[in-house]
Write a protein that holds these residues in place. Sequence first.
Motif, PDB file in Angstrom:
ATOM      1  N   ASN A 271       0.775  -1.111   0.107  1.00  0.00           N
ATOM      2  CA  ASN A 271       0.273  -0.193   0.136  1.00  0.00           C
ATOM      3  C   ASN A 271       1.055   0.857   0.064  1.00  0.00           C
ATOM      4  O   ASN A 271       1.994   1.076   0.081  1.00  0.00           O
ATOM      5  CB  ASN A 271      -1.029   0.079   1.421  1.00  0.00           C
ATOM      6  CG  ASN A 271      -0.021   0.037   2.480  1.00  0.00           C
ATOM      7  OD1 ASN A 271       0.573   0.255   2.344  1.00  0.00           O
ATOM      8  ND2 ASN A 271      -1.237   0.367   3.338  1.00  0.00           N
ATOM      9  N   ALA A 272       0.481   2.553  -0.088  1.00  0.00           N
ATOM     10  CA  ALA A 272       0.797   3.754  -0.018  1.00  0.00           C
ATOM     11  C   ALA A 272       2.254   3.553   1.414  1.00  0.00           C
ATOM     12  O   ALA A 272       2.918   4.271   1.227  1.00  0.00           O
ATOM     13  CB  ALA A 272       0.017   4.885   0.409  1.00  0.00           C
ATOM     14  N   ASN A 273       1.832   2.503   2.291  1.00  0.00           N
ATOM     15  CA  ASN A 273       2.927   3.146   2.856  1.00  0.00           C
ATOM     16  C   ASN A 273       3.795   1.375   3.005  1.00  0.00           C
ATOM     17  O   ASN A 273       4.816   1.213   4.157  1.00  0.00           O
ATOM     18  CB  ASN A 273       2.224   2.752   4.856  1.00  0.00           C
ATOM     19  CG  ASN A 273       1.829   3.639   5.007  1.00  0.00           C
ATOM     20  OD1 ASN A 273       1.860   5.119   4.804  1.00  0.00           O
ATOM     21  ND2 ASN A 273       0.711   3.743   5.744  1.00  0.00           N
ATOM     22  N   HIS A 274       4.246   1.144   2.025  1.00  0.00           N
ATOM     23  CA  HIS A 274       4.559  -0.094   0.974  1.00  0.00           C
ATOM     24  C   HIS A 274       4.918  -1.395   2.681  1.00  0.00           C
ATOM     25  O   HIS A 274       5.147  -1.681   2.704  1.00  0.00           O
ATOM     26  CB  HIS A 274       6.549   0.506   2.143  1.00  0.00           C
ATOM     27  CG  HIS A 274       6.499   1.506   1.058  1.00  0.00           C
ATOM     28  ND1 HIS A 274       7.201   1.019  -0.461  1.00  0.00           N
ATOM     29  CD2 HIS A 274       6.948   2.432   1.259  1.00  0.00           C
ATOM     30  CE1 HIS A 274       7.584   3.010  -0.754  1.00  0.00           C
ATOM     31  NE2 HIS A 274       7.515   3.948  -0.100  1.00  0.00           N
ATOM     32  N   ILE A 275       3.518  -1.272   2.811  1.00  0.00           N
ATOM     33  CA  ILE A 275       3.360  -2.681   3.864  1.00  0.00           C
ATOM     34  C   ILE A 275       2.387  -4.120   3.033  1.00  0.00           C
ATOM     35  O   ILE A 275       1.484  -3.521   1.657  1.00  0.00           O
ATOM     36  CB  ILE A 275       2.237  -2.456   5.194  1.00  0.00           C
ATOM     37  CG1 ILE A 275       3.198  -1.587   5.676  1.00  0.00           C
ATOM     38  CG2 ILE A 275       1.749  -3.393   5.314  1.00  0.00           C
ATOM     39  CD1 ILE A 275       4.673  -2.273   5.983  1.00  0.00           C
ATOM     40  N   ASP A 276       2.539  -4.912   2.645  1.00  0.00           N
ATOM     41  CA  ASP A 276       2.463  -5.970   2.023  1.00  0.00           C
ATOM     42  C   ASP A 276       0.852  -6.295   2.977  1.00  0.00           C
ATOM     43  O   ASP A 276       1.255  -6.815   3.827  1.00  0.00           O
ATOM     44  CB  ASP A 276       3.161  -7.724   2.166  1.00  0.00           C
ATOM     45  CG  ASP A 276       2.205  -8.473   0.972  1.00  0.00           C
ATOM     46  OD1 ASP A 276       1.358  -8.655   0.949  1.00  0.00           O
ATOM     47  OD2 ASP A 276       2.585  -9.139   0.736  1.00  0.00           O
ATOM     48  N   LEU A 277      -0.622  -5.660   2.247  1.00  0.00           N
ATOM     49  CA  LEU A 277      -1.323  -6.073   3.599  1.00  0.00           C
ATOM     50  C   LEU A 277      -2.145  -6.904   3.433  1.00  0.00           C
ATOM     51  O   LEU A 277      -2.887  -7.908   4.560  1.00  0.00           O
ATOM     52  CB  LEU A 277      -2.902  -5.149   2.263  1.00  0.00           C
ATOM     53  CG  LEU A 277      -2.659  -3.664   2.413  1.00  0.00           C
ATOM     54  CD1 LEU A 277      -4.290  -3.693   1.494  1.00  0.00           C
ATOM     55  CD2 LEU A 277      -2.178  -3.379   3.964  1.00  0.00           C
ATOM     56  N   ASN A 278      -1.416  -8.636   2.916  1.00  0.00           N
ATOM     57  CA  ASN A 278      -1.418 -10.367   2.929  1.00  0.00           C
ATOM     58  C   ASN A 278      -1.122 -10.727   4.296  1.00  0.00           C
ATOM     59  O   ASN A 278      -0.637 -11.659   4.030  1.00  0.00           O
ATOM     60  CB  ASN A 278      -1.603 -10.364   1.700  1.00  0.00           C
ATOM     61  CG  ASN A 278      -3.117 -12.187   1.328  1.00  0.00           C
ATOM     62  OD1 ASN A 278      -3.421 -12.234   2.450  1.00  0.00           O
ATOM     63  ND2 ASN A 278      -2.089 -13.328   1.522  1.00  0.00           N
ATOM     64  N   ARG A 279      -0.337  -9.334   4.920  1.00  0.00           N
ATOM     65  CA  ARG A 279       0.960 -10.037   5.783  1.00  0.00           C
ATOM     66  C   ARG A 279       0.523  -8.979   6.869  1.00  0.00           C
ATOM     67  O   ARG A 279       1.785  -9.364   7.807  1.00  0.00           O
ATOM     68  CB  ARG A 279       2.718 -10.315   5.305  1.00  0.00           C
ATOM     69  CG  ARG A 279       2.698 -10.389   3.756  1.00  0.00           C
ATOM     70  CD  ARG A 279       2.825 -11.777   4.069  1.00  0.00           C
ATOM     71  NE  ARG A 279       2.866 -12.647   3.009  1.00  0.00           N
ATOM     72  CZ  ARG A 279       2.943 -12.807   1.701  1.00  0.00           C
ATOM     73  NH1 ARG A 279       1.725 -12.234   1.934  1.00  0.00           N
ATOM     74  NH2 ARG A 279       3.074 -12.950   0.412  1.00  0.00           N
ATOM     75  N   ASP A 280      -0.379  -7.974   6.923  1.00  0.00           N
ATOM     76  CA  ASP A 280      -1.219  -7.500   7.906  1.00  0.00           C
ATOM     77  C   ASP A 280      -1.816  -7.329   9.184  1.00  0.00           C
ATOM     78  O   ASP A 280      -2.455  -6.852   9.861  1.00  0.00           O
ATOM     79  CB  ASP A 280      -1.209  -6.278   7.577  1.00  0.00           C
ATOM     80  CG  ASP A 280      -0.741  -4.945   8.381  1.00  0.00           C
ATOM     81  OD1 ASP A 280      -0.014  -4.799   9.032  1.00  0.00           O
ATOM     82  OD2 ASP A 280      -2.272  -3.892   8.305  1.00  0.00           O
TER      83      ASP A 280
END
Length: 498
Positions: free
Chosen positions: A184-193
Amino acid sequence: MIFSLLFLCLNLSSLFRFSSGRGAAIRSYNQSGYDDKIYGHSGRRLYSDNDFQMSEEDYNARLEKLAQGYMSNSDLEKAMQEVNSRCPNISRIYSIGKSALGVPLLAMEISDSPGKIDAEPSFKFVGNVHGNEPVGRELLLLLANWLCDNYLKDSLATTIVDGVHLHILPSMNPDGYALRRRGNANHIDLNRDFPDQFFPMNDDMDLRQPETKAMLNWMEDIHFTASATLHGGALVANYPWDGTEDKKRDYFGCPDDKTFRFLASLYSRSHYNMSLSKEFPDGITNGAFWYPIYGGMQDWNYIHSGCFELTLEISDDKWPDASELPTIWDYNRMSMLNLVGSVIKTGIHGRVFSSDGKPLPASIAIRGINYTIAAGKKFGEYYRLLAPGEKYEVIASMPGYRLKRACVILGEGAATVDFVLDPDTSSTLNGSSRVLEDAGCYFDSKTSLQVVDFLPATQLEISLLLFVMLGFLCLLMQRRARRNQKQMPAVPRRAAVI
């Protein structure tokens, strides 16, 4: 009623068979792949070998070119509004929250009673979890349009709209899509969050991404029976568990492994060529056996929401040319429709009431499967997905009531079992604690459904009375036949003519 029961018994004797799912070997790739190097996340999805040889500038230029023909975020919103304006009676648009950059996460509900709470099951499709996997968002808009155009014209479309609350979230990651990257915009993989069952890496709610929080709140607001997320980079239906306790790659099935293999196979076999995969036998795979991940949305759905979720890899290319989208839609359409329809066309469902007619949010358990679901609070409805062709002991329990159970041999179609729970007048008043101790089904191979103390007394008495009347009628007919034989005059035999 009697003849219906006899017909049911005969039909359920032919049990549906399905193949068991097996994991497949991981396709090797450079562990310092492009997404890993730039965004710092392990890449589960598959990449083209050429991706690892490109500079960031060339890679972005390539994605910009591929994005031609795909909807922008504003195009996506307009397309959803257009479907809603054409079919306002069976659709509504709402937001489940906002992305990190403040973009609304728009969802569409398709149902004959959108926005209303009733006893029908809910199913959700989620696309574009990873920003650089946009095929899902396109297919979900095509699905919404197809249902809008074919309602009351196509039997399957009508069944889904009339019997299911279908919720479609085309893009969970609009920021990542606009930025042409996985996270996402914060460089986070949402499917690991999402919170993980093995490791506490995501337990701090304040550190979770806005998109993740929106999904968690959405799943808390709506009691989803099943769901699926659409990804790209392979062609396979993936099912839980997604990880293992020791982080080793190994087959690790959840308590409902048979049911998940059935659902994954349903999608794969309805697909044009997914089940023909040479990499993934039958076109399905256990996530932990393929490539373990942690903090995934799939396992969270099953553990905490009572929702059976599949992770669907629907195209070998993450970002295929837009000209291929109609073909990909044709290949996946029946799979998507059959998966939604499975929540009402398979498994066991019904309602739970108290003896005074009040709906109860009871727990529904299956003997031998360490997993329970909860009936709805308002209507007492439940939808329990189960693999067909199996024998099940279904147990309904709630504190303060005596547990009830039903023994069912499940055929290809769904079975309806309603429970009426009587107040527990014993000193403990804790019927739920005796669920597995008191339960016990003894299946007769000639019977397709055994009812064990779950019918109201009046219905049980009526059923027994009908069976007694049928036996009495058979006895009268036999006596009459014998009397007629005695009264008939003897007929002389004729000589055989040779």
